[in-house]
Design a protein around this motif. Structure first.
Motif, mmCIF file in Angstrom:
data_model
loop_
_atom_site.group_PDB
_atom_site.id
_atom_site.type_symbol
_atom_site.label_atom_id
_atom_site.label_comp_id
_atom_site.label_asym_id
_atom_site.label_seq_id
_atom_site.Cartn_x
_atom_site.Cartn_y
_atom_site.Cartn_z
ATOM 1 N N LEU A 3 30.378 20.638 17.369
ATOM 2 C CA LEU A 3 30.035 21.924 17.990
ATOM 3 C C LEU A 3 30.026 23.026 16.947
ATOM 4 O O LEU A 3 29.148 23.905 16.959
ATOM 5 N N ASN A 4 30.984 22.986 16.026
ATOM 6 C CA ASN A 4 31.039 23.988 14.971
ATOM 7 C C ASN A 4 29.765 23.981 14.134
ATOM 8 O O ASN A 4 29.212 25.039 13.790
ATOM 9 N N GLY A 5 29.274 22.779 13.809
ATOM 10 C CA GLY A 5 28.044 22.682 13.037
ATOM 11 C C GLY A 5 26.852 23.255 13.780
ATOM 12 O O GLY A 5 26.041 23.999 13.208
ATOM 13 N N TRP A 6 26.743 22.930 15.062
ATOM 14 C CA TRP A 6 25.628 23.453 15.861
ATOM 15 C C TRP A 6 25.708 24.970 16.015
ATOM 16 O O TRP A 6 24.676 25.652 16.031
ATOM 17 N N LEU A 7 26.920 25.509 16.121
ATOM 18 C CA LEU A 7 27.065 26.966 16.235
ATOM 19 C C LEU A 7 26.608 27.656 14.956
ATOM 20 O O LEU A 7 25.991 28.736 15.017
ATOM 21 N N GLN A 8 26.893 27.059 13.815
ATOM 22 C CA GLN A 8 26.429 27.643 12.549
ATOM 23 C C GLN A 8 24.910 27.611 12.459
ATOM 24 O O GLN A 8 24.283 28.580 11.996
ATOM 25 N N ILE A 9 24.297 26.519 12.887
ATOM 26 C CA ILE A 9 22.838 26.428 12.889
ATOM 27 C C ILE A 9 22.242 27.437 13.864
ATOM 28 O O ILE A 9 21.250 28.113 13.563
ATOM 29 N N ALA A 10 22.871 27.577 15.052
ATOM 30 C CA ALA A 10 22.391 28.532 16.057
ATOM 31 C C ALA A 10 22.504 29.964 15.549
ATOM 32 O O ALA A 10 21.618 30.797 15.801
ATOM 33 N N LEU A 11 23.593 30.283 14.851
ATOM 34 C CA LEU A 11 23.756 31.635 14.294
ATOM 35 C C LEU A 11 22.648 31.945 13.302
ATOM 36 O O LEU A 11 22.055 33.037 13.334
ATOM 37 N N PHE A 12 22.349 31.005 12.433
ATOM 38 C CA PHE A 12 21.270 31.213 11.465
ATOM 39 C C PHE A 12 19.945 31.455 12.177
ATOM 40 O O PHE A 12 19.201 32.387 11.845
ATOM 41 N N ALA A 13 19.619 30.608 13.174
ATOM 42 C CA ALA A 13 18.349 30.750 13.899
ATOM 43 C C ALA A 13 18.272 32.095 14.602
ATOM 44 O O ALA A 13 17.216 32.750 14.615
ATOM 45 N N ALA A 14 19.389 32.551 15.202
ATOM 46 C CA ALA A 14 19.400 33.831 15.917
ATOM 47 C C ALA A 14 19.140 34.995 14.960
ATOM 48 O O ALA A 14 18.420 35.951 15.306
ATOM 49 N N ILE A 15 19.701 34.933 13.765
ATOM 50 C CA ILE A 15 19.489 36.012 12.792
ATOM 51 C C ILE A 15 18.026 36.066 12.369
ATOM 52 O O ILE A 15 17.435 37.159 12.262
ATOM 53 N N ILE A 16 17.413 34.916 12.149
ATOM 54 C CA ILE A 16 16.003 34.890 11.738
ATOM 55 C C ILE A 16 15.123 35.480 12.840
ATOM 56 O O ILE A 16 14.193 36.254 12.562
ATOM 57 N N ILE A 17 15.391 35.123 14.081
ATOM 58 C CA ILE A 17 14.614 35.688 15.202
ATOM 59 C C ILE A 17 14.789 37.198 15.254
ATOM 60 O O ILE A 17 13.829 37.948 15.477
ATOM 61 N N ALA A 18 16.023 37.671 15.032
ATOM 62 C CA ALA A 18 16.310 39.101 15.152
ATOM 63 C C ALA A 18 15.639 39.933 14.070
ATOM 64 O O ALA A 18 15.237 41.077 14.321
ATOM 65 N N ILE A 19 15.514 39.388 12.856
ATOM 66 C CA ILE A 19 14.965 40.204 11.766
ATOM 67 C C ILE A 19 13.454 40.104 11.634
ATOM 68 O O ILE A 19 12.845 40.887 10.901
ATOM 69 N N ALA A 20 12.820 39.176 12.357
ATOM 70 C CA ALA A 20 11.376 38.970 12.201
ATOM 71 C C ALA A 20 10.578 40.233 12.548
ATOM 72 O O ALA A 20 9.675 40.629 11.804
ATOM 73 N N LYS A 21 10.908 40.872 13.653
ATOM 74 C CA LYS A 21 10.121 42.024 14.107
ATOM 75 C C LYS A 21 10.296 43.250 13.216
ATOM 76 O O LYS A 21 9.294 43.855 12.803
ATOM 77 N N PRO A 22 11.535 43.673 12.892
ATOM 78 C CA PRO A 22 11.639 44.832 11.999
ATOM 79 C C PRO A 22 11.042 44.589 10.618
ATOM 80 O O PRO A 22 10.427 45.488 10.038
#
Length: 575
Positions: A3-22
Motif C-alpha cells: 500500500l505504501n508503494g501504491w500511495l507513493q505512485i498515486a502521489l506522483f500521478a496527482a502532482i503531475i495532473i495538478a501542474i499540467a494546467k498552470p
C-alpha cells in the motif's frame, strides 16, 4: 506490492495532473509572446539578445527555413562540443588534469548531447573536466531541450493556423524557451538541490581514508546546476557514473520525488498548451489521458514484476515476501533508500520521457521489469515523452489514428479541422518508421560482427537484450542502458552515434514538413460525419494504434530477449 508503494505512485500521478494546467497556461503565454510575471525582468534581456544576433522577432519562417535553422544550430553545437572535449586537457577548470577524449568517444558524446540523448559511454567523474561539464554538457542540456520544445510549438502551429505559409521563428522559440522556461525553473530547483545536499563547487576531488584503511577519492564539482536541467530538459546525463543512484546527485526521497516530477512536468504541460493553442483544451486532455493510461500500465507491470521477485531464488528457500523487516521482491541493482516502488516508478518515468536518468540499474531488473523501459522507448517515448519530442511523436500517432478511422467509414480523415491527406500520412509514417529501421538494423549488425558481440557482458537472451536496449535507447534519444554492455569502443561509439543522429533528425524533418503542410490548409468546420477527437472513443483508438504498431514492429525482437528470458526464469532454466 505494498500500500505504501501504491500511495507513493498515486502521489506522483496527482502532482503531475495538478501542474499540467498552470504549466500549459505559462507555456502558451510564453510562446505566443503574451506578458508573464517574468516579462518585466526578462523582456529587455530577450530584446537585447535579438539585437545582438541580428534577429527580427516579428519575421516568421517557412518550415524549410525553420528546419534549416535548427539543423545549422545543431551542427554548430556538435562541432563546438566536439572541440571542447578533444581539447579539455589544455583548457582551464581541470584540477584533476584529465586528458582530452578519444576521437570516437568525443564524436559519440557530442552527438549524444546535441540530440538530447546524453548517452554516456564513459565514467563522467574520471573523464570530463569541470569546464566540459559546465560550458559543454550543461549548456547543451539547455539548448537541446529548448530545440525539442521549439519544434513541438512549431508543429502545434501547423494545426492552429489556417492558410499560413510560416510556422514561427526558430531563433525566437529557442530563446524564449531557454530564457522564460528552462532557466527560471533551473535556478530555483537548483538552489533546492544544494539545500538538500547536492554539491555545487569547483573544488579538487577529496582523498579520504575509510575506517578499513582503504584510500578513496570522493568526486566534487558543479553538480546541482547540471542535475536540475538534466531532469527538467529530459536529458539524463549524470555528473557521476551512478547517475541518480549516487547520493550526491539524489540525496534522499524528497529529491527523488522532485526529480521525477521535473522529468514529466514540461511534457505534461505541453499537452495543455496544445489544447490552448488549438482553441480546445479538451483536445489536450485527450492526449494527456492517452499518455496517462499508458504510463499507469507500464508502472503497474514494472512494479509487479520487481515485487514478485525471482522464482529461482525462491526455490532456494529464500523469502522474497515484503514485510516490516525486509523489502521483498527483487532488490538487486536498487538503492535501499528508494526501494522497489520508487525504482520501478523512476525506471518507467525516465523511459516514458526521453530522459535516461536512473536511480537503479535496469540490467538488474527482472526480464519483464526490464522490458517495460525498453518498450517505452520503442513506442517513441510518446508517454509525456522528451520535452517537445513526446508531444509531436504522439500527434504523429494521432494523425495515423484518424487516418485509420477515416478508412473505416470511407471518409477523408480530419484532425482539429484539418484534412489529413496523402502527404501528411506519408510524412507521419516516414517519421514513425525511421525508429525501428535504426533500432533493428543496428542490433542485427551488432549481432553478426565480432566487434558487436564483444560488447555484452552476458550470453544468451540477456546479452541480446543488452545490445537491443542500447540501440533502442540511442535511437529513441533516451540515453539509459542495460549496464552490462561495454560501449566505449570504436564500433559502439560510432554506430550508437549514428543511431542517435537518425533518431533525432530523420524524425524531425518529416515532422516539420507535416507542420508546414497543415499550416497552409484551411480549417474545415465540423459536420455530422466528423470523428470527435476529444472523447473516450478517440483515446481508445489512439492507444490501440500505438500498441498495434509497436507490437507488430518489435514483438519478434522482444520475444528473443526479455520474453524468452522470463520463460526460462520461470521454468528454472539457465543460459
Amino acid at each position: 506490492m505494498t500500500l505504501n508503494g501504491w500511495l507513493q505512485i498515486a502521489l506522483f500521478a496527482a502532482i503531475i495532473i495538478a501542474i499540467a494546467k498552470p504549466l500549459g497556461w505559462y507555456l502558451e503565454a510564453t510562446f505566443t509572446g503574451r506578458r508573464t510575471f517574468f516579462s518585466p525582468v526578462l523582456r529587455p534581456i530577450e530584446r537585447g539578445l535579438y539585437r545582438a544576433a541580428g534577429i527580427d522577432e516579428r519575421e516568421e519562417q517557412h518550415w524549410l527555413t525553420y528546419a534549416a535553422a535548427m539543423l545549422a544550430f545543431s551542427l554548430a553545437g556538435f562541432l563546438v562540443l566536439y572541440a571542447l572535449m578533444r581539447l579539455q586537457g589544455v583548457l582551464p577548470f581541470n584540477p584533476q588534469a584529465l586528458p582530452g577524449l578519444s576521437p570516437h568517444l568525443a564524436f559519440n558524446t557530442a552527438v549524444s548531447f546535441v540530440t538530447n540523448t546524453n548517452w554516456q559511454s564513459y565514467v563522467p567523474e574520471t573523464t570530463m573536466s569541470y569546464l566540459t561539464q559546465m560550458a559543454g554538457l550543461t549548456v547543451y542540456n539547455f539548448v537541446s531541450a529548448a530545440t525539442g520544445i521549439a519544434l513541438a510549438v512549431a508543429f502545434i502551429r501547423g494545426f492552429a493556423r489556417r492558410s499560413a505559409q510560416s510556422i514561427g521563428n526558430f531563433w525566437v522559440d529557442l530563446t524564449r524557451c531557454t530564457l522564460y522556461v528552462l532557466l527560471p525553473i533551473s535556478v530555483v530547483v537548483g538552489l533546492f538541490f544544494v539545500w538538500q545536499g547536492v554539491p555545487q563547487n569547483l573544488h579538487a576531488y577529496v582523498n579520504a581514508v575509510t575506517m578499513e584503511g582503504v584510500k578513496q577519492t570522493i568526486a566534487q564539482g558543479p553538480v546541482a546546476s547540471q542535475e536540475v536541467i538534466k531532469m527538467l530538459g529530459t536529458n539524463g546525463g549524470g555528473f557521476f557514473n551512478a547517475n541518480s543512484a549516487h547520493p550526491y546527485e539524489n540525496p534522499n526521497a524528497l529529491t527523488n520525488l522532485v526529480q521525477m516530477i521535473l522529468i514529466f512536468s514540461l511534457g505534461a504541460g505541453l499537452t495543455n498548451m496544445f489544447g490552448r493553442m488549438v482553441g480546445d483544451q479538451r483536445q489536450g486532455w485527450a492526449i494527456f489521458a492517452v499518455m496517462g493510461l499508458l504510463f499507469l500500465a507500464g508502472t503497474t507491470t514494472a512494479y509487479w514484476a520487481e515485487s514478485t521477485g525471482n522464482p529461482q531464488i525462491a526455490a532456494l528457500h529464500i523469502d522474497q515476501t515484503s514485510s516490516a523487516l525486509q523489502s521483498g521482491g527483487n532488490m538487486e541493482g536498487k538503492e535501499v533508500r528508494f526501494g522497489i516502488a520508487n525504482s520501478a516508478l523512476f525506471a518507467t518515468v525516465t523511459t516514458d520521457a526521453s530522459c535516461g536518468a536512473v536511480n537503479g540499474m535496469h540490467d538488474s531488473f527482472t526480464p519483464l521489469g526490464g522490458m517495460v523501459p525498453m518498450v517505452n522507448i520503442m513506442l517513441g517515448e510518446i508517454i509525456f515523452g522528451g520535452v517537445g519530442s513526446g508531444l509531436y511523436g504522439m500527434l504523429l500517432f494521432a494523425i495515423l489514428a484518424v487516418f485509420i478511422a477515416g478508412l473505416m467509414v470511407g471518409r477523408t480523415p480530419e484532425y482539429l479541422g484539418k484534412k489529413i491527406e496523402a502527404k501528411e500520412v506519408k510524412m507521419a509514417m516516414l517519421a514513425i518508421l525511421c525508429l525501428p529501421l535504426s533500432i533493428l538494423g543496428f542490433t542485427a549488425l551488432a549481432l553478426v560482427l565480432p566487434a558487436g558481440l564483444a560488447g555484452p557482458l552476458n550470453a544468451g537472451p540477456h546479452g541480446f537484450s543488452e545490445i537491443l536496449y542500447a540501440y533502442t535507447s540511442a535511437t529513441g534519444n533516451n540515453g539509459s542502458a542495460f549496464a552490462g554492455l561495454t560501449a566505449n569502443t570504436l564500433f559502439y561509439n560510432t554506430t550508437l552515434g549514428i543511431a542517435m543522429f537518425a533518431g533525432r533528425f530523420l524524425m524531425i524533418v518529416p515532422v516539420l514538413a507535416v507542420a508546414g503542410s497543415l499550416a497552409a490548409k484551411k480549417i474545415v468546420p465540423p459536420s455530422a460525419g466528423t470523428f470527435p477527437t476529444d472523447g473516450g472513443l478517440f483515446v481508445g483508438l489512439l492507444i490501440g494504434v500505438i500498441l498495434i504498431v509497436g507490437g507488430l514492429t518489435f514483438f519478434p525482437a522482444l520475444a528473443l530477449g526479455p520474453i524468452v528470458e522470463h520463460l526460462a526464469m520461470t521454468a528454472g532454466t539457465t543460459f
